[in-house]
Design a protein around this motif. Structure first.
Motif, PDB file in Angstrom:
ATOM      1  N   SER A 130      18.054  12.545 -15.791  1.00  0.00           N
ATOM      2  CA  SER A 130      16.963  12.915 -16.999  1.00  0.00           C
ATOM      3  C   SER A 130      16.779  14.143 -17.276  1.00  0.00           C
ATOM      4  O   SER A 130      16.314  14.601 -18.411  1.00  0.00           O
ATOM      5  CB  SER A 130      15.563  12.591 -16.049  1.00  0.00           C
ATOM      6  OG  SER A 130      15.583  11.545 -15.207  1.00  0.00           O
ATOM      7  N   SER A 131      17.322  15.179 -16.542  1.00  0.00           N
ATOM      8  CA  SER A 131      17.237  16.540 -17.040  1.00  0.00           C
ATOM      9  C   SER A 131      18.466  17.008 -17.933  1.00  0.00           C
ATOM     10  O   SER A 131      18.629  18.147 -18.369  1.00  0.00           O
ATOM     11  CB  SER A 131      17.089  17.626 -15.945  1.00  0.00           C
ATOM     12  OG  SER A 131      18.219  17.837 -15.036  1.00  0.00           O
ATOM     13  N   ALA A 165      22.979  28.704 -16.570  1.00  0.00           N
ATOM     14  CA  ALA A 165      22.130  28.760 -17.926  1.00  0.00           C
ATOM     15  C   ALA A 165      21.800  30.181 -18.421  1.00  0.00           C
ATOM     16  O   ALA A 165      21.872  30.440 -19.439  1.00  0.00           O
ATOM     17  CB  ALA A 165      20.621  28.116 -17.611  1.00  0.00           C
ATOM     18  N   HIS A 171      31.453  26.793 -11.625  1.00  0.00           N
ATOM     19  CA  HIS A 171      30.770  26.088 -10.736  1.00  0.00           C
ATOM     20  C   HIS A 171      30.054  24.687 -11.494  1.00  0.00           C
ATOM     21  O   HIS A 171      29.415  24.005 -10.717  1.00  0.00           O
ATOM     22  CB  HIS A 171      29.648  26.887 -10.140  1.00  0.00           C
ATOM     23  CG  HIS A 171      30.293  27.934  -9.136  1.00  0.00           C
ATOM     24  ND1 HIS A 171      31.218  27.940  -8.095  1.00  0.00           N
ATOM     25  CD2 HIS A 171      29.973  29.397  -9.282  1.00  0.00           C
ATOM     26  CE1 HIS A 171      31.405  29.093  -7.842  1.00  0.00           C
ATOM     27  NE2 HIS A 171      30.911  29.819  -8.455  1.00  0.00           N
ATOM     28  N   ILE A 189      30.978  21.850 -12.493  1.00  0.00           N
ATOM     29  CA  ILE A 189      31.463  20.265 -12.014  1.00  0.00           C
ATOM     30  C   ILE A 189      30.737  20.224 -10.837  1.00  0.00           C
ATOM     31  O   ILE A 189      30.022  19.317 -10.714  1.00  0.00           O
ATOM     32  CB  ILE A 189      32.726  20.418 -12.073  1.00  0.00           C
ATOM     33  CG1 ILE A 189      33.280  20.591 -13.256  1.00  0.00           C
ATOM     34  CG2 ILE A 189      33.119  18.999 -11.421  1.00  0.00           C
ATOM     35  CD1 ILE A 189      33.221  19.314 -14.260  1.00  0.00           C
ATOM     36  N   TYR A 218      18.403  20.018 -25.482  1.00  0.00           N
ATOM     37  CA  TYR A 218      17.474  19.002 -24.671  1.00  0.00           C
ATOM     38  C   TYR A 218      16.237  19.099 -25.378  1.00  0.00           C
ATOM     39  O   TYR A 218      15.491  20.256 -25.290  1.00  0.00           O
ATOM     40  CB  TYR A 218      17.665  19.519 -23.286  1.00  0.00           C
ATOM     41  CG  TYR A 218      16.879  18.583 -22.298  1.00  0.00           C
ATOM     42  CD1 TYR A 218      15.701  18.736 -22.019  1.00  0.00           C
ATOM     43  CD2 TYR A 218      17.625  17.500 -21.771  1.00  0.00           C
ATOM     44  CE1 TYR A 218      14.826  17.890 -21.094  1.00  0.00           C
ATOM     45  CE2 TYR A 218      16.799  16.760 -20.940  1.00  0.00           C
ATOM     46  CZ  TYR A 218      15.623  16.864 -20.663  1.00  0.00           C
ATOM     47  OH  TYR A 218      15.081  16.100 -19.772  1.00  0.00           O
ATOM     48  N   VAL A 271      28.019  21.909  -9.851  1.00  0.00           N
ATOM     49  CA  VAL A 271      26.476  21.688  -9.818  1.00  0.00           C
ATOM     50  C   VAL A 271      26.140  20.269 -10.449  1.00  0.00           C
ATOM     51  O   VAL A 271      25.175  19.580  -9.905  1.00  0.00           O
ATOM     52  CB  VAL A 271      26.035  22.773 -10.824  1.00  0.00           C
ATOM     53  CG1 VAL A 271      24.446  22.409 -11.236  1.00  0.00           C
ATOM     54  CG2 VAL A 271      25.982  24.269 -10.208  1.00  0.00           C
ATOM     55  N   ALA A 278      20.546  23.415  -7.856  1.00  0.00           N
ATOM     56  CA  ALA A 278      19.569  23.780  -8.922  1.00  0.00           C
ATOM     57  C   ALA A 278      19.599  25.271  -9.079  1.00  0.00           C
ATOM     58  O   ALA A 278      19.232  25.763 -10.390  1.00  0.00           O
ATOM     59  CB  ALA A 278      18.140  23.284  -8.584  1.00  0.00           C
ATOM     60  N   LYS A 279      19.841  26.081  -8.106  1.00  0.00           N
ATOM     61  CA  LYS A 279      19.803  27.445  -8.354  1.00  0.00           C
ATOM     62  C   LYS A 279      21.032  27.948  -9.168  1.00  0.00           C
ATOM     63  O   LYS A 279      21.037  28.833  -9.972  1.00  0.00           O
ATOM     64  CB  LYS A 279      19.536  28.195  -6.867  1.00  0.00           C
ATOM     65  CG  LYS A 279      18.342  28.036  -6.178  1.00  0.00           C
ATOM     66  CD  LYS A 279      18.220  28.572  -4.970  1.00  0.00           C
ATOM     67  CE  LYS A 279      16.636  28.454  -4.152  1.00  0.00           C
ATOM     68  NZ  LYS A 279      16.786  28.899  -3.163  1.00  0.00           N
ATOM     69  N   VAL A 280      21.925  27.523  -8.894  1.00  0.00           N
ATOM     70  CA  VAL A 280      23.392  27.756  -9.202  1.00  0.00           C
ATOM     71  C   VAL A 280      23.170  27.345 -10.816  1.00  0.00           C
ATOM     72  O   VAL A 280      23.628  28.126 -11.969  1.00  0.00           O
ATOM     73  CB  VAL A 280      24.465  27.273  -8.542  1.00  0.00           C
ATOM     74  CG1 VAL A 280      26.096  27.650  -9.534  1.00  0.00           C
ATOM     75  CG2 VAL A 280      24.632  27.620  -7.341  1.00  0.00           C
ATOM     76  N   ARG A 281      22.630  26.252 -11.023  1.00  0.00           N
ATOM     77  CA  ARG A 281      22.292  25.875 -12.650  1.00  0.00           C
ATOM     78  C   ARG A 281      21.496  26.820 -13.298  1.00  0.00           C
ATOM     79  O   ARG A 281      21.880  27.071 -14.446  1.00  0.00           O
ATOM     80  CB  ARG A 281      21.720  24.465 -12.439  1.00  0.00           C
ATOM     81  CG  ARG A 281      21.386  23.825 -13.744  1.00  0.00           C
ATOM     82  CD  ARG A 281      20.631  22.536 -13.749  1.00  0.00           C
ATOM     83  NE  ARG A 281      20.445  22.052 -15.232  1.00  0.00           N
ATOM     84  CZ  ARG A 281      19.733  21.035 -15.302  1.00  0.00           C
ATOM     85  NH1 ARG A 281      19.190  20.358 -14.366  1.00  0.00           N
ATOM     86  NH2 ARG A 281      19.196  20.647 -16.426  1.00  0.00           N
ATOM     87  N   ALA A 282      20.580  27.572 -12.537  1.00  0.00           N
ATOM     88  CA  ALA A 282      19.873  28.638 -13.243  1.00  0.00           C
ATOM     89  C   ALA A 282      20.601  29.639 -13.576  1.00  0.00           C
ATOM     90  O   ALA A 282      20.736  30.516 -14.753  1.00  0.00           O
ATOM     91  CB  ALA A 282      18.763  29.151 -12.419  1.00  0.00           C
ATOM     92  N   LEU A 283      21.687  30.083 -12.981  1.00  0.00           N
ATOM     93  CA  LEU A 283      22.966  31.073 -13.006  1.00  0.00           C
ATOM     94  C   LEU A 283      23.717  30.837 -14.166  1.00  0.00           C
ATOM     95  O   LEU A 283      24.075  31.673 -15.052  1.00  0.00           O
ATOM     96  CB  LEU A 283      23.374  31.445 -11.637  1.00  0.00           C
ATOM     97  CG  LEU A 283      22.596  32.053 -10.534  1.00  0.00           C
ATOM     98  CD1 LEU A 283      23.621  32.091  -9.116  1.00  0.00           C
ATOM     99  CD2 LEU A 283      21.891  33.224 -10.852  1.00  0.00           C
ATOM    100  N   LEU A 305      23.920  21.459 -18.675  1.00  0.00           N
ATOM    101  CA  LEU A 305      23.027  22.149 -17.477  1.00  0.00           C
ATOM    102  C   LEU A 305      22.162  23.192 -18.018  1.00  0.00           C
ATOM    103  O   LEU A 305      20.944  23.259 -17.479  1.00  0.00           O
ATOM    104  CB  LEU A 305      24.071  22.946 -16.555  1.00  0.00           C
ATOM    105  CG  LEU A 305      24.821  21.882 -15.820  1.00  0.00           C
ATOM    106  CD1 LEU A 305      26.072  22.845 -15.046  1.00  0.00           C
ATOM    107  CD2 LEU A 305      24.353  21.156 -14.869  1.00  0.00           C
ATOM    108  N   ALA A 306      22.486  23.707 -19.281  1.00  0.00           N
ATOM    109  CA  ALA A 306      21.724  24.806 -19.846  1.00  0.00           C
ATOM    110  C   ALA A 306      20.755  24.182 -20.769  1.00  0.00           C
ATOM    111  O   ALA A 306      19.765  24.734 -21.170  1.00  0.00           O
ATOM    112  CB  ALA A 306      22.500  25.961 -20.264  1.00  0.00           C
TER     113      ALA A 306
END
Lengths: 488, 487, 112
Positions: free
Chosen positions: B213-214, B391, B307, B309, B200, B311, B384-389, B438-439
């Motif tokens: 976008s992200s 990543a 998780h 999908i 990305y 997220v 968004a927090k689970v996304r951090a996990l 996601l990452a």
């Protein structure tokens, strides 16, 4: 206002930043040659980014960070080293992306304050936050249709939000005047009220004195004159008190101010309780302020209005009124400060004279002619020379006015103008005495009136002498001479 | 020009230009002839005259350079390309496969398109996709579904279905697609071509109609890894028109990693145990081949990746619901015929936006919900927090292995209509591909084998953030191990 | 209609119902046909049912991941305007896309 109730007022001020380009694209934010954005042909000042075309992305104008930070420094705020852009989502034809890019949870500046003078003495109000955002376009309703002009869309704004610390309408207006002086002195905004570059929303509620809870808040939007803000708030306070007294509840809503009738009106909008669904904008990274940049900007801060006014009064002997008028207008202030650079320490008595010119005749002419002082050929040096000539009694006060008008148009030096138009007044006793004697001899009736205490007639006598000297006699001196003669 | 059917790579094409065997005009004409019948419904718009003009220019360039391809300045000279129809090409219709943009002519070109065309590439036309890139099978297009290149009753995958099908069927040599949750890799796997989603920020998003976008990235699809790498090298690089663009070191893309001692991570959370038998077989054979070649196949743990999908279908739809708000019929785009009888601005907007297809509407509703007051903390913020996990999990795993191996999809290409009854079923198809988006890490799909029906099965490689070059070199050695000449 | 809270404290399954879908449609400016409201409801519920698993993840002290590049990308540009010619060209191209214009302004036709 009733003794039982008190008003609680908070302000949100939108200030348009005077950058070259819009906040997120390279379209001009400042049309050339001092025109304003409202003068431009509709939709001629845009690009695919600010028009929200598919696939376009925002890129932040670095200058807006500087301008917002300077506002924050001037207001004693904490400047956040990183601040986050958020999307404020709602639909309106003049909002091209269907969201406004703003800042929500973490704005660029927080927790400052501003002290200012009111009729009740000094007041201080907390500034809760300053955040960056983009302006929307303009939509005009015509014949039922909505016409959308996006020239303004994307112009950078800062929103300055106060705590609800105000208790009086006039207090709010004084705050706004002070804030206006600050943003114009900083040079971050032209503060043009007519153009809507400095707009105020007021949040007004009332409660019983001694009550700690806040009453229901009403927002009065988009008032762009200090006087009207004061009137709008006054009206709103009175209206709300009436509502509460009648046993009803104040409706939480947004209202506008009808300046012709002096009343606030409910907006018939259904978007009263809009859910903006704020979230951090994934197309942008945090706005960053480095410690170096902050230090540099801090050192670049000019003398702010309050400090300046104190100095004008204590060092230059200006009245509070004159000091206030000068610091309230950036062009005038710059001319005054430049003029002060041109006079010697021992000439500081000229300051008052120059101030008088600026706050009097110059302010009047500027208003009348709708011009910018910077665009005229008259310079600070002219004002210094005028003040010197007046102080030395080389020209009369009428002569000063005439010379000013001339320099205003032509830019010729004061000396040249005085020569050209024969403005030198005669202050030499030996040349004036004969004329005085002659006139007094020709008008014995008026002399008698004067002797008997009818002071007004001295104007006539002075006038006659002025006529016979082709207007060149020093009128103040002539008056003195007449009185002396009469007394003897 | 029957020999053109054997054209497999840019290198071969350039050799032919230099030998004079083929000319850019002849090649362009050939591909336009292949594309015109639109047998697979892969194309939405063909830019015939524009492409032929570009071909003439390419011939000029060759002439000026003494008949040689100036590879330094024009690495893609005369390469016929298809561009997914959510990437802007100035003056050319861009529909995003939606009735909303049926007649929209792009007023500017995407940065990636400008870079390709400056490098000499020829844009044949715009390729079909799921509407606004939302879908996994290219069945959500307002211009009709895209057919699988070899099995017409099946889907080519999505959302870059047109891109994959056209490349696989020889209707263009390479194509650009976009990938938000697997939209390049999935169709690449189903159609038997290479598909790369870069790190990305490596490739500009300016001119890509935003979905999420992200997560969105633009990438190449091609029949050879070399070609994909070359296209990627040209489109990569910092873009001042995008705030989220990174200035990563350029890609050479031509290396080959040493297989001996290569550490390949296999996560149990992305296991193929629940996948179709043909996919299981393909993965097992891949692992065996790697081991034989001296690679270490190491189990890694990605505990929160399960998780992904959930997220994705909060974060992506939330961003999308906001990104699509600009489509209101005021400044561009179609207006519904009912718009003239609207009784309020709300109705004007709502009626115009009813031009969106069902999947787009569903995602907008979901996204609006996830961001709405009272729910945004529990849905958007939590996701968004689970996304951090997730990543973090990937980052940790990639610090102990050189790449992560997984299937691309649980099955080969399925039949049209098979997964359209329940949107959730279609969403679950993305389980292997979504984590990389996601990452923000690079990932690619590499064709590995075919099943008994001749349907292609790809394997997915994921790499460290920024290490796209290394990932490509690992893919090259995988290809060598696979035993086919990949060019 | 409304939320039904599962007895199992680890997951709260929300069921949106047609009224909720209609409100979301208004907020999103989507005009939905009745049959769409009816079919979207259960589909969205099913998706939210899957999403509900996120509630069982421990997220205390975790910073939300909003973008892969928030810490890395530069993201600013100089305050320099594009040339007058480029501005004119750009504005012209944008105008050419408009469905309806009146003396340059974009027109939303009269609402009844």
């Amino acid at each position: 206002m009733s003794l039982e109730f008190e008003a609680v007022i908070g302000l949100e001020v939108h200030v348009q930043l005077a950058t070259e380009t819009k906040i997120f694209c390279a379209c001009p934010a400042k049309p050339p040659q001092g025109r304003s954005i409202s003068d431009l042909a509709p939709n001629s000042n845009l690009c695919s980014v600010c028009a929200g075309h598919p696939g376009t992305l925002p890129v932040l104008n670095e200058r807006v960070i500087e301008f917002a930070a300077k506002a924050g420094l001037a207001l004693g705020c904490k400047i956040n080293s990183e601040s986050i852009f958020a999307r404020k989502n709602y639909f309106y034809p003049d909002l091209p992306k269907g969201y406004q890019i703003s800042q929500y949870e973490l704005p660029i500046c927080e927790w400052g304050s501003l002290s200012f003078e009111t009729q009740r003495g000094s007041s201080q109000v907390q500034v809760r936050r300053i955040h960056l955002e983009e302006d929307a376009g303009k939509s005009v309703h015509e014949g039922g249709a909505t016409l959308v002009n996006l020239n303004r869309a994307g112009v950078p704004l800062i929103e300055i939000v106060t705590e609800p610390d105000f208790r009086y309408a006039d207090e709010a207006a004084e705050f706004l005047r002070e804030l206006h002086g600050i943003v114009t002195t900083l040079g971050i905004s032209d503060g043009n009220l007519q153009e809507g570059n400095f707009r105020c929303d007021s949040n007004v509620s009332v409660r019983l004195k001694g009550e700690s809870r806040l009453g229901t808040r009403v927002e009065v939007k988009n008032v762009n004159s200090f006087r009207f803000v004061e009137k709008a708030i006054e009206y709103e306070i009175a209206r709300q008190i009436e509502v509460v007294k009648s046993g009803a509840r104040v409706v939480q809503e947004t209202r506008t101010f009808d300046s012709d009738r002096g009343v606030t009106l409910s907006m018939r909008s259904k978007e009263q309780a809009e859910d903006y669904r704020y979230f951090p904008d994934p197309d942008l990274v945090p706005a960053r302020v480095s410690t170096n940049a902050l230090a540099r900007w801090r050192s670049e801060l000019p003398e702010l209005p309050q400090a300046k006014r104190r100095r004008y009064q204590s060092e230059l002997g200006l009245s509070a009124y004159d000091a206030g008028v000068i610091t309230g207008n950036r062009s005038i202030m710059m001319v005054f400060d430049s003029a002060m650079q041109l006079i010697a320490k021992q000439e500081s008595n000229l300051a008052k004279g120059i101030a008088n010119l600026l706050t009097g005749e110059v302010s009047r002419k500027l208003n009348e002619e709708s011009v910018a002082l910077e665009d005229l050929p008259i310079t600070p040096a002219h004002f210094v020379d005028l003040a010197r000539a007046a102080a030395a009694q080389v020209i009369s006060s009428a002569g000063v006015k005439q010379a000013l008008n001339n320099a205003w148009k032509t830019g010729e030096s004061i000396d040249t103008i005085i020569e050209k138009h024969g403005l030198k007044q005669v202050s030499d006793l030996s040349s004036l005495e004969p004329v005085v004697a002659q006139v007094l001899a020709e008008y014995p009736a008026q002399v008698d009136e004067l002797k008997s205490g009818k002071d007004k007639v001295i104007g006539f006598l002075v006038g006659q002498i002025m006529k016979r000297t082709g207007g060149k006699a020093n009128p103040a001196l002539v008056q003195q001479m007449i009185r002396k003669w009469v007394e003897s | 020009m029957s020999k053109l059917d054997s054209l497999k790579s840019i290198r071969q094409l350039h050799q032919a230009y230099e030998s004079g065997e083929w000319t850019p005009t002849a090649v362009t004409q050939h591909f336009l002839d292949q594309a015109r019948p639109n047998r697979l419904n892969a194309w939405i718009t063909l830019c015939e005259q524009r492409a032929l003009n570009q071909a003439s220019l390419a011939e000029e360039v060759l002439k000026l350079n003494g008949g040689k391809v100036p590879r330094a300045t024009h690495p893609l000279l005369g390469v016929p390309m298809g561009i997914k129809d959510n990437l802007a090409v100035e003056g050319v219709r861009m529909t995003c496969a939606s009735r909303m943009l049926e007649s929209y002519i792009a007023p500017y070109s995407a940065t990636v398109v400008e870079r390709l065309e400056s490098a000499g590439a020829i844009t044949l036309g715009k390729l079909n996709l799921d509407e606004f890139a939302m879908g996994g099978s290219n069945e959500n297009s307002a211009f009709g579904r895209v057919l699988h290149p070899t099995h017409p009753d099946r889907i080519p995958g999505g959302s870059s279905g047109g891109s994959a099908a056209a490349v696989a069927a020889g209707e263009c040599l390479v194509a650009l697609g976009s990938d938000t949750g697997g939209s390049i890799r999935l169709p690449a796997s189903y159609c038997g071509v290479f598909g790369v989603k870069p790190t990305y920020g490596r490739v500009s998003r300016s001119g890509l109609v935003a979905f999420a976008s992200s997560l969105d990235q633009v990438g190449p699809l091609a029949r050879s890894l070399d070609d994909a790498a070359q296209v990627l090298a040209v489109i990569s690089g910092h873009d001042p028109l995008e705030s989220t663009s990174l200035g990563l070191p350029p890609i050479a893309g031509m290396g080959e990693a040493e297989m001996k001692g290569l550490r390949v991570g296999v996560p149990q959370e992305l296991s193929w145990l629940g996948a179709a038998p043909s996919v299981r077989e393909a993965m097992e054979s891949c692992v065996e081949a790697l081991r034989s070649a001296g690679a270490e196949v190491i189990p890694v743990s990605l505990p929160r990746v399960k998780h992904s999908i959930a997220v994705y279908y909060v974060v992506a739809v939330s961003e999308a619901s906001s990104n699509l708000s600009r489509f209101d019929g005021v400044r561009y785009g179609s207006r519904s015929p009912h718009a003239v009888s609207a009784r309020s601005l709300e109705e004007f907007h709502s009626v115009n936006r009813s031009l969106f297809g069902a999947e787009v509407k569903r995602r907008i509703l979901l996204g609006t919900f996830s961001l709405s007051s009272g729910y945004s903390d529990e849905y958007f913020l939590r996701a968004a927090k689970v996304r951090a996990l997730i990543a973090d999990d990937l980052d940790s795993a990639l610090s102990s292995v050189d790449c992560i191996l997984s299937p691309v999809a649980p099955t080969p290409a399925f039949r049209a209509g098979e997964k359209t009854k329940d949107p959730l079923e279609m969403y679950l198809n993305d389980l292997y591909t979504v984590p990389a988006n996601l990452a923000g890490i690079p990932a690619l799909s590499l064709p590995w084998s075919r099943d008994a029906d001749g349907l292609s099965i790809g394997v997915q490689l994921m790499g460290r953030s920024g290490a796209d070059d290394q990932l490509l070199s690992i893919a090259r050695s995988f290809g060598r191990v696979r035993g086919e000449d990949l060019v | 209609m409304g939320a039904s809270v599962n007895q199992d404290l680890k997951s709260t399954t929300l069921q949106l119902g047609t009224e909720r879908i209609s409100k979301l449609a208004l907020m999103s400016r989507l005009k939905l046909e009745d049959h769409e409201i009816e079919s979207f409801g259960p589909q969205i519920d099913s998706i939210l049912g899957h999403v509900a698993e996120l509630q069982s993840v421990v997220v205390e002290g975790v910073e939300p991941f909003l973008s892969p590049v928030s810490k890395m990308a530069e993201g600013t540009r100089e305050d320099r305007p594009r040339s007058n010619e480029a501005l004119r060209e750009g504005a012209r191209k944008v105008g050419a896309c408009a469905p309806q214009q009146l003396e340059g302004a974009f027109v939303v036709p009269p609402v009844l």
